[in-house]
Design a protein around this motif. Structure first.
Motif, PDB file in Angstrom:
ATOM      1  N   LYS A   1       0.802  -1.221   0.000  1.00 18.82           N
ATOM      2  CA  LYS A   1       0.000   0.000   0.000  1.00 18.82           C
ATOM      3  C   LYS A   1       0.843   1.282   0.000  1.00 18.82           C
ATOM      4  N   LEU A   2       2.128   1.168  -0.241  1.00 19.05           N
ATOM      5  CA  LEU A   2       2.964   2.357  -0.208  1.00 19.05           C
ATOM      6  C   LEU A   2       2.525   3.394  -1.243  1.00 19.05           C
ATOM      7  N   LEU A   3       2.241   2.956  -2.453  1.00 20.36           N
ATOM      8  CA  LEU A   3       1.876   3.895  -3.511  1.00 20.36           C
ATOM      9  C   LEU A   3       0.529   4.564  -3.259  1.00 20.36           C
ATOM     10  N   PRO A   4      -0.539   3.816  -2.971  1.00 16.96           N
ATOM     11  CA  PRO A   4      -1.820   4.498  -2.730  1.00 16.96           C
ATOM     12  C   PRO A   4      -1.810   5.383  -1.488  1.00 16.96           C
ATOM     13  N   VAL A   5      -1.083   4.979  -0.440  1.00 22.45           N
ATOM     14  CA  VAL A   5      -1.002   5.823   0.745  1.00 22.45           C
ATOM     15  C   VAL A   5      -0.195   7.083   0.426  1.00 22.45           C
ATOM     16  N   SER A   6       0.869   6.936  -0.341  1.00 20.45           N
ATOM     17  CA  SER A   6       1.633   8.109  -0.765  1.00 20.45           C
ATOM     18  C   SER A   6       0.757   9.063  -1.562  1.00 20.45           C
ATOM     19  N   ALA A   7      -0.094   8.514  -2.396  1.00 19.30           N
ATOM     20  CA  ALA A   7      -1.001   9.352  -3.190  1.00 19.30           C
ATOM     21  C   ALA A   7      -1.949  10.136  -2.280  1.00 19.30           C
ATOM     22  N   SER A   8      -2.435   9.501  -1.230  1.00 20.66           N
ATOM     23  CA  SER A   8      -3.313  10.195  -0.286  1.00 20.66           C
ATOM     24  C   SER A   8      -2.587  11.335   0.407  1.00 20.66           C
ATOM     25  N   VAL A   9      -1.322  11.092   0.757  1.00 19.84           N
ATOM     26  CA  VAL A   9      -0.530  12.131   1.415  1.00 19.84           C
ATOM     27  C   VAL A   9      -0.304  13.305   0.476  1.00 19.84           C
TER      28      VAL A   9
ATOM     29  N   ASN B   1      -6.105   0.795   3.204  1.00 23.03           N
ATOM     30  CA  ASN B   1      -5.211   1.798   2.620  1.00 23.03           C
ATOM     31  C   ASN B   1      -4.320   2.324   3.749  1.00 23.03           C
ATOM     32  N   GLY B   2      -3.446   1.456   4.213  1.00 25.00           N
ATOM     33  CA  GLY B   2      -2.601   1.813   5.353  1.00 25.00           C
ATOM     34  C   GLY B   2      -1.279   1.075   5.340  1.00 25.00           C
ATOM     35  N   VAL B   3      -0.331   1.634   6.071  1.00 28.36           N
ATOM     36  CA  VAL B   3       0.998   1.043   6.182  1.00 28.36           C
ATOM     37  C   VAL B   3       1.358   0.946   7.659  1.00 28.36           C
ATOM     38  N   ILE B   4       1.882  -0.208   8.058  1.00 28.76           N
ATOM     39  CA  ILE B   4       2.378  -0.387   9.421  1.00 28.76           C
ATOM     40  C   ILE B   4       3.889  -0.209   9.418  1.00 28.76           C
ATOM     41  N   TYR B   5       4.376   0.610  10.332  1.00 23.93           N
ATOM     42  CA  TYR B   5       5.813   0.822  10.489  1.00 23.93           C
ATOM     43  C   TYR B   5       6.273   0.167  11.780  1.00 23.93           C
TER      44      TYR B   5
END
Length: 378
Positions: free
Chosen positions: A172-180, A243-247
């Motif tokens: 989900k890195l790309l779609p979350v980046s798009a949201s940002v 649509n999320g990323v866990i760090y």
């Protein structure tokens, strides 16, 4: 071992999004340390600098000129970080550049690690953002020459990289980046880890909102979520990953004790089972700590080399300074310390609270503490 030949593009074992390449003695020494500070890069260097631990640390050696390696790295990686002189890098990449829409980010780091220079694909390829993040991670000065370059928000794929954070999945890195980037509602929840991740001298954009719990985020229904935690999430929280990323911050300290000669496999099995029971992520392990009597324990050395974890040892006197609920006269008789796994974990984590008091399984004893980031000024 990668054997480089003219006219052939070699096969590389890509595991991470970035490649880190070094070709000098000092550059290799620094690059080995960079992988501990920046966990998103596969390391490549010449076989003549081999130290014998490359297979365990998943470092790839090559034989031949680095010029023949770069085409493969260009094709496979999102970015290439070169501990090579700027002039040499420019000459080597010139024949393989295509256009700014497809070329990877290229960075140059000087041999002493003083400067990180954005060379190619500054904006579109993400080289400028990577330059800032990598420079902060290794304590260098970033050099970005793009006049219009400004960092406006969080680089999702590099969030927390300067602290060694790792994302769980790149899906989900790309779609979350798009949201940002598109200034949509993005929720941030931080349960552990360093707090000083906002790098700019101005307030965060209004679309980035910090929440105190995942329950609040689920109720708020943001477009995207950044979750910073060392725990495995529950089933009712999985909606956040639509649509999320866990760090995974480096927040878990493993205090280990073991009988002499205990095999790597047994130690790792106990660790894996223990982390699973506690629902903690192995990606969040920051270090292994023990007594200095174990500094040459082969199983522990193999374990920490395999995972690139710092291996920290303390004297009995240092361990005895830590408060213990279960001091052992038997352990003191043989080691001079009233405990091993518990005080070692507590001391490195700079805390007086254990996530797990000592658990003995077979030849291994393990304790777990969570790093006290507040006390560390982080």
């Amino acid at each position: 071992m990668i054997n480089l030949r003219e006219g052939e593009i070699p096969e590389v074992d890509k595991r991470k999004p970035y490649a880190l390449v070094a070709i000098t003695k000092h550059g290799v020494a620094n690059a080995r340390s960079y992988t501990e500070k920046f966990p998103y890069a596969d390391l490549y260097y010449m076989k003549k600098f081999a130290r014998g631990d490359e297979e365990a640390r998943q470092i790839q050696l090559f034989d031949g000129t680095v010029r023949l390696l770069l085409p493969a790295l260009f094709q496979q990686y999102k970015g290439v970080i070169c501990v090579i002189s700027l002039g040499a890098v420019v000459r080597m990449i010139a024949p393989i550049m295509v256009d700014k829409m497809t070329d990877p980010a290229v960075l140059v780091v000087d041999d002493l690690g003083q400067y990180v220079i954005s060379v190619l694909s500054g904006h579109i390829g993400g080289a400028n953002a990577l330059t800032y993040e990598f420079a902060k991670a290794i304590g260098a000065t970033p050099v970005v020459t793009t006049a219009s370059d400004v960092q406006k928000t969080i680089p999702v794929d590099l969030f927390g990289a300067q602290f060694g954070w790792m994302w769980d999945s790149e899906e989900k890195l790309l779609p979350v980046s798009a949201s940002v980037v598109n200034e949509e509602h993005v929720a941030i929840v931080q349960e552990t880890g360093e707090k000083d991740w906002w790098m700019h001298d101005r307030s965060m954009p209004e679309n980035l909102k910090i929440y105190s719990s995942t329950a609040e985020v689920i109720q708020a229904k943001p477009h995207a979520t950044l979750l910073i935690t060392d725990r495995l999430i529950d089933s009712d929280e999985e909606v956040l990953l639509e649509n999320g990323v866990i760090y995974r911050p480096k927040s878990i300290v493993l205090g280990i004790g073991c009988n002499r000669g205990t095999a790597l496999e047994e130690i790792e099995q106990v660790i894996d089972e223990t982390l699973a029971e506690l629902r903690l992520s192995k990606k969040s392990v920051k270090a292994v700590a023990t007594i200095d009597l174990k500094k040459d324990e082969e199983g522990l050395l193999a374990l920490t080399a395999k995972h690139n974890w710092p291996f920290i040892t303390y004297t009995p006197e240092q361990l005895n300074e830590m408060p213990l609920r279960n001091p052992s006269e038997t352990v003191f008789k043989y080691t001079g310390s009233y405990g091993v796994s518990e005080p070692a974990a507590l001391r490195y984590a700079n805390t007086e609270e254990l996530v797990l008091e000592k658990k003995k399984s077979g030849n291994v004893t393990v304790s777990i503490a969570r790093v006290n980031f507040e006390e560390r000024g982080q």
